[in-house]
Design a protein around this motif. Sequence first.
Motif, PDB file in Angstrom:
ATOM      1  N   ALA A  49     -56.277  -9.010 -16.332  1.00 29.58           N
ATOM      2  CA  ALA A  49     -55.416  -8.723 -15.169  1.00 29.58           C
ATOM      3  C   ALA A  49     -53.941  -8.919 -15.519  1.00 29.58           C
ATOM      4  O   ALA A  49     -53.582  -9.720 -16.381  1.00 29.58           O
ATOM      5  CB  ALA A  49     -55.807  -9.640 -14.017  1.00 29.58           C
ATOM      6  N   THR A  50     -53.081  -8.167 -14.820  1.00 27.08           N
ATOM      7  CA  THR A  50     -51.632  -8.371 -14.920  1.00 27.08           C
ATOM      8  C   THR A  50     -51.126  -8.894 -13.575  1.00 27.08           C
ATOM      9  O   THR A  50     -51.558  -8.445 -12.514  1.00 27.08           O
ATOM     10  CB  THR A  50     -50.895  -7.074 -15.269  1.00 27.08           C
ATOM     11  N   LYS A  67     -50.558 -12.485 -17.768  1.00 30.66           N
ATOM     12  CA  LYS A  67     -51.849 -11.825 -17.962  1.00 30.66           C
ATOM     13  C   LYS A  67     -53.007 -12.811 -17.855  1.00 30.66           C
ATOM     14  O   LYS A  67     -52.930 -13.945 -18.343  1.00 30.66           O
ATOM     15  CB  LYS A  67     -51.902 -11.136 -19.329  1.00 30.66           C
ATOM     16  N   GLY A  68     -54.074 -12.357 -17.217  1.00 32.75           N
ATOM     17  CA  GLY A  68     -55.324 -13.096 -17.145  1.00 32.75           C
ATOM     18  C   GLY A  68     -55.253 -14.363 -16.313  1.00 32.75           C
ATOM     19  O   GLY A  68     -54.192 -14.740 -15.808  1.00 32.75           O
ATOM     20  N   PRO A  69     -56.387 -15.069 -16.158  1.00 32.25           N
ATOM     21  CA  PRO A  69     -56.443 -16.298 -15.371  1.00 32.25           C
ATOM     22  C   PRO A  69     -55.458 -17.364 -15.841  1.00 32.25           C
ATOM     23  O   PRO A  69     -54.842 -18.048 -15.014  1.00 32.25           O
ATOM     24  CB  PRO A  69     -57.893 -16.757 -15.552  1.00 32.25           C
ATOM     25  N   ALA A  70     -55.302 -17.496 -17.165  1.00 34.17           N
ATOM     26  CA  ALA A  70     -54.370 -18.501 -17.682  1.00 34.17           C
ATOM     27  C   ALA A  70     -52.931 -18.170 -17.297  1.00 34.17           C
ATOM     28  O   ALA A  70     -52.139 -19.061 -16.957  1.00 34.17           O
ATOM     29  CB  ALA A  70     -54.487 -18.600 -19.206  1.00 34.17           C
ATOM     30  N   GLY A  71     -52.577 -16.885 -17.343  1.00 35.53           N
ATOM     31  CA  GLY A  71     -51.231 -16.475 -16.952  1.00 35.53           C
ATOM     32  C   GLY A  71     -50.968 -16.725 -15.481  1.00 35.53           C
ATOM     33  O   GLY A  71     -49.882 -17.169 -15.094  1.00 35.53           O
ATOM     34  N   VAL A  72     -51.979 -16.446 -14.646  1.00 36.51           N
ATOM     35  CA  VAL A  72     -51.839 -16.683 -13.212  1.00 36.51           C
ATOM     36  C   VAL A  72     -51.706 -18.185 -12.944  1.00 36.51           C
ATOM     37  O   VAL A  72     -50.902 -18.620 -12.115  1.00 36.51           O
ATOM     38  CB  VAL A  72     -53.032 -16.095 -12.437  1.00 36.51           C
ATOM     39  N   LEU A 122     -43.661  -7.702  -0.177  1.00 40.23           N
ATOM     40  CA  LEU A 122     -44.796  -6.784  -0.164  1.00 40.23           C
ATOM     41  C   LEU A 122     -45.648  -7.080  -1.387  1.00 40.23           C
ATOM     42  O   LEU A 122     -45.151  -7.070  -2.518  1.00 40.23           O
ATOM     43  CB  LEU A 122     -44.337  -5.320  -0.207  1.00 40.23           C
ATOM     44  N   HIS A 123     -46.916  -7.389  -1.160  1.00 35.76           N
ATOM     45  CA  HIS A 123     -47.860  -7.611  -2.253  1.00 35.76           C
ATOM     46  C   HIS A 123     -48.742  -6.382  -2.435  1.00 35.76           C
ATOM     47  O   HIS A 123     -49.298  -5.864  -1.455  1.00 35.76           O
ATOM     48  CB  HIS A 123     -48.755  -8.821  -1.952  1.00 35.76           C
ATOM     49  N   LEU A 124     -48.859  -5.918  -3.671  1.00 33.70           N
ATOM     50  CA  LEU A 124     -49.751  -4.811  -3.999  1.00 33.70           C
ATOM     51  C   LEU A 124     -50.854  -5.327  -4.918  1.00 33.70           C
ATOM     52  O   LEU A 124     -50.574  -5.928  -5.959  1.00 33.70           O
ATOM     53  CB  LEU A 124     -48.983  -3.677  -4.696  1.00 33.70           C
ATOM     54  N   TRP A 125     -52.095  -5.107  -4.523  1.00 32.12           N
ATOM     55  CA  TRP A 125     -53.246  -5.607  -5.258  1.00 32.12           C
ATOM     56  C   TRP A 125     -54.148  -4.451  -5.700  1.00 32.12           C
ATOM     57  O   TRP A 125     -54.277  -3.466  -4.976  1.00 32.12           O
ATOM     58  CB  TRP A 125     -54.093  -6.533  -4.390  1.00 32.12           C
ATOM     59  N   LYS A 126     -54.776  -4.625  -6.840  1.00 31.23           N
ATOM     60  CA  LYS A 126     -55.839  -3.715  -7.255  1.00 31.23           C
ATOM     61  C   LYS A 126     -57.048  -4.574  -7.617  1.00 31.23           C
ATOM     62  O   LYS A 126     -56.943  -5.528  -8.388  1.00 31.23           O
ATOM     63  CB  LYS A 126     -55.430  -2.858  -8.451  1.00 31.23           C
ATOM     64  N   VAL A 127     -58.200  -4.224  -7.020  1.00 28.12           N
ATOM     65  CA  VAL A 127     -59.413  -5.023  -7.196  1.00 28.12           C
ATOM     66  C   VAL A 127     -60.524  -4.124  -7.732  1.00 28.12           C
ATOM     67  O   VAL A 127     -60.791  -3.051  -7.172  1.00 28.12           O
ATOM     68  CB  VAL A 127     -59.852  -5.663  -5.871  1.00 28.12           C
ATOM     69  N   VAL A 133     -57.413  -7.081 -10.715  1.00 31.77           N
ATOM     70  CA  VAL A 133     -56.983  -6.593 -12.028  1.00 31.77           C
ATOM     71  C   VAL A 133     -55.471  -6.354 -12.082  1.00 31.77           C
ATOM     72  O   VAL A 133     -54.905  -6.235 -13.168  1.00 31.77           O
ATOM     73  CB  VAL A 133     -57.727  -5.289 -12.407  1.00 31.77           C
ATOM     74  N   ARG A 134     -54.836  -6.287 -10.911  1.00 33.31           N
ATOM     75  CA  ARG A 134     -53.377  -6.105 -10.914  1.00 33.31           C
ATOM     76  C   ARG A 134     -52.786  -6.682  -9.624  1.00 33.31           C
ATOM     77  O   ARG A 134     -53.334  -6.502  -8.543  1.00 33.31           O
ATOM     78  CB  ARG A 134     -53.006  -4.632 -11.030  1.00 33.31           C
ATOM     79  N   PHE A 135     -51.674  -7.389  -9.789  1.00 33.67           N
ATOM     80  CA  PHE A 135     -50.909  -7.908  -8.648  1.00 33.67           C
ATOM     81  C   PHE A 135     -49.439  -7.657  -8.909  1.00 33.67           C
ATOM     82  O   PHE A 135     -48.944  -7.882 -10.023  1.00 33.67           O
ATOM     83  CB  PHE A 135     -51.144  -9.409  -8.461  1.00 33.67           C
ATOM     84  N   GLU A 136     -48.730  -7.182  -7.879  1.00 33.79           N
ATOM     85  CA  GLU A 136     -47.287  -6.992  -7.966  1.00 33.79           C
ATOM     86  C   GLU A 136     -46.656  -7.534  -6.692  1.00 33.79           C
ATOM     87  O   GLU A 136     -47.131  -7.254  -5.588  1.00 33.79           O
ATOM     88  CB  GLU A 136     -46.932  -5.520  -8.117  1.00 33.79           C
ATOM     89  N   GLU A 137     -45.579  -8.302  -6.837  1.00 34.36           N
ATOM     90  CA  GLU A 137     -44.856  -8.804  -5.672  1.00 34.36           C
ATOM     91  C   GLU A 137     -43.448  -8.224  -5.662  1.00 34.36           C
ATOM     92  O   GLU A 137     -42.656  -8.446  -6.571  1.00 34.36           O
ATOM     93  CB  GLU A 137     -44.781 -10.334  -5.651  1.00 34.36           C
ATOM     94  N   TYR A 138     -43.163  -7.463  -4.608  1.00 35.38           N
ATOM     95  CA  TYR A 138     -41.831  -6.930  -4.356  1.00 35.38           C
ATOM     96  C   TYR A 138     -41.197  -7.810  -3.285  1.00 35.38           C
ATOM     97  O   TYR A 138     -41.756  -7.983  -2.205  1.00 35.38           O
ATOM     98  CB  TYR A 138     -41.906  -5.482  -3.884  1.00 35.38           C
ATOM     99  N   ILE A 139     -40.021  -8.369  -3.595  1.00 38.25           N
ATOM    100  CA  ILE A 139     -39.437  -9.376  -2.724  1.00 38.25           C
ATOM    101  C   ILE A 139     -37.919  -9.275  -2.791  1.00 38.25           C
ATOM    102  O   ILE A 139     -37.366  -8.675  -3.722  1.00 38.25           O
ATOM    103  CB  ILE A 139     -39.919 -10.783  -3.156  1.00 38.25           C
ATOM    104  N   ASP A 140     -37.248  -9.831  -1.801  1.00 37.35           N
ATOM    105  CA  ASP A 140     -35.793  -9.914  -1.846  1.00 37.35           C
ATOM    106  C   ASP A 140     -35.431 -11.015  -2.844  1.00 37.35           C
ATOM    107  O   ASP A 140     -35.105 -12.147  -2.467  1.00 37.35           O
ATOM    108  CB  ASP A 140     -35.250 -10.240  -0.448  1.00 37.35           C
TER     109      ASP A 140
END
Length: 337
Positions: A49-50, A67-72, A122-127, A133-140
């Motif tokens: 995952a990213t 990347k991955g569980p360790a990165g999270v 705004l959080h964007l997730w892909k499962v 498998v992917r998470f992106e956070e768009y924030i001020d």
Amino acid sequence: MLVIAAAIGWATTAKSEDQESPVAVVKALYAAFDAGDMEKIKSLIAPDATWTYYGPEYALPFAGVRKGPAGVADFFVKVDDTLTDPGAGQREFIASGDQVAVPGTEESTVKETGEHYVVNNLHLWKVTNGKIVRFEEYIDSGAVLEAFMAADAQRGKAFFTTCSGCHGNRAQGRDEMFAPNLTGQHSEYLIKQLRSFRHGLRGKVEDPHGFQMRGRASALPSDRSARDVVAYIATLPAVSRAKEDVKAGRKQKGADLYAGCAGCHGAQAEGNAKSATPALGGLSAQYVLAQLNKYRSQMRGFDKRDEAGRSMASAVEPMSPSDLEAVTTYIASLRKN
């Protein structure tokens, strides 16, 4: 957001979801975050995952791609190291296939600066197959960055021009304006009071001088600018005031009363930076007495969020006007020449 969702073919999820549906997995991660359950969070992350938090990596320790569980796990370690009580709020969950969009808010307090921020994100997730498998956070990220930035005394000097009319060009205070001497005061106390004015914990309408300060403090564009002002004040030389002579009997009464204050304010009224307790020795007797009377009449210490103020109000409430004058006079006798 619903209009956008409809335009791109997304739909708000139904109430019933199986445990491995994208929305259910995302909700499970938010629940694990709220519970502080890192093992649960890691179990929801795919090995490849990213995890991306957009923002300047040189300044925000949790920004960048992991990347991955360790990165999270590293991401949340950085959050825990730098923020106090971080929180995430979700307004809705919008799903399209294996992707989920979650508009919401993020808020926290930066440990280093003490600044609290609340921003939209705004959080964007892909499962896939029950794993993120992917998470992106768009924030001020600009607002978050501002909360992390150190105070700037030069910026504070410019902001202080609006303070000097009452407090004096050297922040020495002006008794005729009921404006205290700010020099030699603990910075921790000053920023705490500016925040109290900005958030409505001080400055009732019935308190003309406090209400005026509430307006001045609220006019500062941000918490950082309040910190800037305090940083500038810290550069100014301390203005000393001569000790006041006190008759022996009155001094003893004041000393006896002050014994109950010394635990917080110090034996010599020097205050305590760690607990943001003010130094009283550099303040005029007129100002100190006025503030004690404000506590007694609940013009200060009236807000439940102001724990220190409420404690002061409780301490002052049983004291008579004569007691207040005696303890104020004694405090004045402790000033350094």
